[in-house]
Motif scaffolding. Structure first.
Motif, mmCIF file in Angstrom:
data_model
loop_
_atom_site.group_PDB
_atom_site.id
_atom_site.type_symbol
_atom_site.label_atom_id
_atom_site.label_comp_id
_atom_site.label_asym_id
_atom_site.label_seq_id
_atom_site.Cartn_x
_atom_site.Cartn_y
_atom_site.Cartn_z
ATOM 1 N N ILE A 191 136.796 39.448 94.307
ATOM 2 C CA ILE A 191 137.791 40.172 93.806
ATOM 3 C C ILE A 191 138.949 40.700 93.964
ATOM 4 O O ILE A 191 139.895 41.083 93.962
ATOM 5 N N GLU A 192 139.840 39.248 95.204
ATOM 6 C CA GLU A 192 140.837 39.058 95.230
ATOM 7 C C GLU A 192 141.640 38.734 93.944
ATOM 8 O O GLU A 192 143.084 40.185 93.792
ATOM 9 N N PRO A 193 141.004 38.465 93.164
ATOM 10 C CA PRO A 193 142.211 38.748 91.540
ATOM 11 C C PRO A 193 142.757 40.015 91.089
ATOM 12 O O PRO A 193 143.787 40.201 90.992
ATOM 13 N N ILE A 194 141.756 40.147 91.258
ATOM 14 C CA ILE A 194 141.773 41.897 90.615
ATOM 15 C C ILE A 194 143.077 42.696 91.210
ATOM 16 O O ILE A 194 144.283 43.337 91.952
ATOM 17 N N LEU A 195 142.975 42.501 92.399
ATOM 18 C CA LEU A 195 143.172 43.429 94.485
ATOM 19 C C LEU A 195 145.360 43.082 93.872
ATOM 20 O O LEU A 195 146.392 43.578 93.988
ATOM 21 N N SER A 196 145.101 41.625 93.480
ATOM 22 C CA SER A 196 146.339 40.871 94.279
ATOM 23 C C SER A 196 147.253 41.192 92.075
ATOM 24 O O SER A 196 148.542 41.202 92.677
ATOM 25 N N MET A 256 140.770 45.875 102.630
ATOM 26 C CA MET A 256 139.353 46.128 101.846
ATOM 27 C C MET A 256 138.214 45.967 103.299
ATOM 28 O O MET A 256 137.701 47.178 102.635
ATOM 29 N N ASN A 257 138.224 45.104 104.123
ATOM 30 C CA ASN A 257 137.460 45.944 105.222
ATOM 31 C C ASN A 257 137.692 46.811 105.343
ATOM 32 O O ASN A 257 136.382 47.161 105.613
ATOM 33 N N ALA A 258 138.550 48.008 105.901
ATOM 34 C CA ALA A 258 138.556 48.932 106.330
ATOM 35 C C ALA A 258 137.633 49.931 105.516
ATOM 36 O O ALA A 258 137.548 50.333 106.124
ATOM 37 N N ILE A 259 138.448 49.660 104.546
ATOM 38 C CA ILE A 259 137.710 50.429 103.624
ATOM 39 C C ILE A 259 136.131 50.652 103.384
ATOM 40 O O ILE A 259 135.166 51.684 103.480
ATOM 41 N N LEU A 260 135.933 49.316 103.372
ATOM 42 C CA LEU A 260 134.895 48.666 102.895
ATOM 43 C C LEU A 260 133.743 49.701 104.768
ATOM 44 O O LEU A 260 132.133 49.902 104.629
#
Length: 289
Positions: free
Chosen positions: A19-24, A49-53
């Motif tokens: 998922i990193e490419p989309i967020l970056s 993202m860890n916090a949202i998860l």
């Protein structure tokens, strides 16, 4: 990123790589339009993202996030911006195509299933976005989802619980037909009315109603439709979705996209979710799914 003890909901290196490419790309695009492009970002995207998860998985309030995460105001700000920018839907779409290819399916589905689920809301949800599902006697909201034959999410619509299944399904099917032109078949239950069948035909989609077998009692898997029922079961493993806590329906839809993103990322990397059934837990402590 500050080193800290990992939570079970944290992204592994393998899932973050997906998922990193989309967020970056999202951050790069936003920084390109900012006046302070040269200043380094304050928060690590993986930690955000860890916090949202963590919120999605545990069901805690944003203000109750553990202090070893970034400030909850920042985390919620990212969540809101990613929802508005369609990032969660984009992640869901990318991972769905990867899972379909992994399962030997074409990345564009041709058949789907629609179903609706009414859930209670919290006291923080505005009354104007709620309703009453008279059949199920639930005051709250209704989640209508459209999945492929693997149970992977293609579209979601959150409405007041009083909205009729066919009305929500019509909007959902129009959205799915626009986003997935390859769709040619859809299965629904008996709660969808005949005018919905006629509308599906105008979209070039053949709609079939699948009923329970006469005399069936208790839980009975229904052909074709059981996959969407299983998807609702997957969503219930995320405590934030057991009840609708979001102030706005579109935030609820984002939480559903997020849950499916987490599920598909784990499937692609072969990782399972820790639950109270896991015998490998130390001292056999029970951790609810």
């Amino acid at each position: 990123m500050t080193a800290r003890r990992a939570y079970p909901s944290d992204l592994s290196d393998a899932r973050w790589e997906l998922i990193e490419p989309i967020l970056s790309a999202w951050r790069f695009e936003r920084r390109g339009r900012a006046l302070d492009f040269g200043r380094p970002p304050r928060h690590d995207l993986r930690e955000i993202m860890n916090a949202i998860l963590y919120v999605d998985r545990t069901g805690c309030q944003w203000a109750y996030l553990p202090h070893d995460f970034p400030p909850w105001q920042s985390v919620y700000g990212y969540f809101a911006k990613w929802q508005t920018g369609g990032i969660f839907a984009q992640l869901n779409g990318l991972l769905r195509e990867l899972v379909r290819q992994q399962e030997g399916k074409h990345r564009h589905p041709s058949a789907c299933v629609i179903d609706a689920q009414s859930v209670k809301t919290s006291t923080s949800v505005p009354a104007r976005s709620q309703g009453i599902d008279a059949g199920k006697k639930i005051v709250g909201r209704k989640r209508s989802i459209l999945t492929d034959t693997l149970g992977l999410l293609l579209a979601v619509l959150v409405t007041a619980a009083g909205v009729q299944d066919s009305t929500a399904g019509r909007t959902l099917l129009e959205q799915a037909a626009a986003d997935h032109p390859s769709l040619r078949k859809v299965w629904v239950d008996g709660g969808y009315r005949k005018h919905f069948i006629d509308h599906a035909a105008t979209l070039g989609i053949d709609l079939a109603i699948v009923q329970r077998a006469p005399g069936a009692r208790g839980f009975t898997p229904i052909p074709k439709r059981w996959t969407v029922e299983r998807t609702y079961g997957w969503l219930m493993l995320h405590r934030r979705l057991v009840r609708d806590y979001e102030s706005y329906p579109h935030r609820s839809e984002a939480m559903i996209h997020l849950a499916m993103t987490d599920l598909m990322a784990r499937r692609l990397t072969g990782e399972s979710t820790v639950s109270w059934r896991d015998p490998a837990l130390p001292n056999k402590k029970r951790i609810s799914g």
